[in-house]
Design a protein around this motif. Sequence first.
Motif, short mmCIF file in Angstrom:
data_model
loop_
_atom_site.label_atom_id
_atom_site.label_comp_id
_atom_site.label_asym_id
_atom_site.label_seq_id
_atom_site.Cartn_x
_atom_site.Cartn_y
_atom_site.Cartn_z
N ALA A 293 24.81 -20.18 -28.78
CA ALA A 293 26.23 -19.82 -28.79
C ALA A 293 26.51 -18.74 -29.82
O ALA A 293 27.52 -18.02 -29.73
N ILE A 294 25.63 -18.60 -30.79
CA ILE A 294 25.77 -17.55 -31.80
C ILE A 294 25.27 -16.24 -31.20
O ILE A 294 24.15 -16.19 -30.68
N PRO A 295 26.05 -15.17 -31.23
CA PRO A 295 25.60 -13.89 -30.67
C PRO A 295 24.27 -13.46 -31.29
O PRO A 295 24.03 -13.66 -32.48
N ILE A 296 23.42 -12.86 -30.46
CA ILE A 296 22.09 -12.45 -30.92
C ILE A 296 22.19 -11.51 -32.12
O ILE A 296 21.44 -11.64 -33.10
N ALA A 297 23.09 -10.55 -32.06
CA ALA A 297 23.21 -9.59 -33.16
C ALA A 297 23.50 -10.31 -34.47
O ALA A 297 22.96 -9.95 -35.52
#
Length: 365
Positions: A293-297
């Motif tokens: 759920a945490i953006p890859i960036a």
Amino acid sequence: MDASLATILIVDDSPENLTVLSELLQTDYRVRAATSGEKALRVVKTAPKPDLILLDVMMPDMDGYQVFSRLRADVATRDIPVIFVTAMDSTEAEIRGLDVGAVDYIAKPVVPPILRARVHTQLELKQARDWLRDQNTYLESELQRRMSENLVVQDVSIHALAHLAEIRDPETGNHLRRTQGYVHALAEQLREHPRFVEFLTPRNIDLLVKSAPLHDIGKVGIPDYILLKPGKLTPNEWEIMKTHAKLGSDAIEYAERDAERPLEFLVMAKDIAHYHHERWDGSGYPDGLAGDAIPIAARLMALADVFDALISPRVYKPPMPFQDAYDIIFAGRGAHFDPDVTDAFIARFEEFQRIAVRYGESEGA
């Protein structure tokens, strides 16, 4: 090109035909001649390059269609217009000549006024095509120049904004450059990994690296007595400090609203600013996101940011040795950090050290 100064190449195996055609045209144009297809292919490569070719169809060894095919296959000659000139006065022959790509077809014996008119028309058309090509080349060049200028302005704007946060937090030094380098190293390591290959395209890696310096832009909204405090923060002060993630993403979102169209680097910068303090196990802030759920960036930025904080001096702590920082990052695998991002760090640890040394605190920011 002035049509009256144009060069015309006449190709015909009959010397008599060459003489007749040359006499008809040489008062208005520069005329060159070739008595065979092979000679024509050599002449066409020498100066002055013909602007138009009058090509006989029926020639021994290599007929006009074969010569035409060779001309079209060569990038240096494929744009020279060709008029077929032949004694085959039939609709089928004319259709074939036009079908292969000739601009016109003239039957022998030629009628002088018709020959001159058609030559003049084709030279004017070539002049118009050349002008359009030159204009398109110029416009493409100008578009590329302006796009390059826009990218430079974008990069300068990113660094100017990021430097605002850096100025307010003087201990960060070359933190922005180092974290950019770490993020790039992680992205390059992961770009072919099945979980990341779709996101980590060359374009997105470039945007990621350019956006990374904005990760702490929200610190401009933190009061000085907290941001510049030389010791440990109180629980209440820490809660205020944590708001910098949301403050940063809000600032970038406001900038997005003012843009005439969506800007990719702002979208990624907002993700980085907002989520780079989230943890893989969900214990981070501001939203308590977990796992994918945490953006890859933001996942890449999280590891880069923590590593740099560990190895950098602070008023309340000395810099940590690289190996100790490595051990802490490794211990956070699957808890603080995405396991695969941690593995990428392990694979690129030597590069992390080189980046840290290159942009060490002793070097000016």
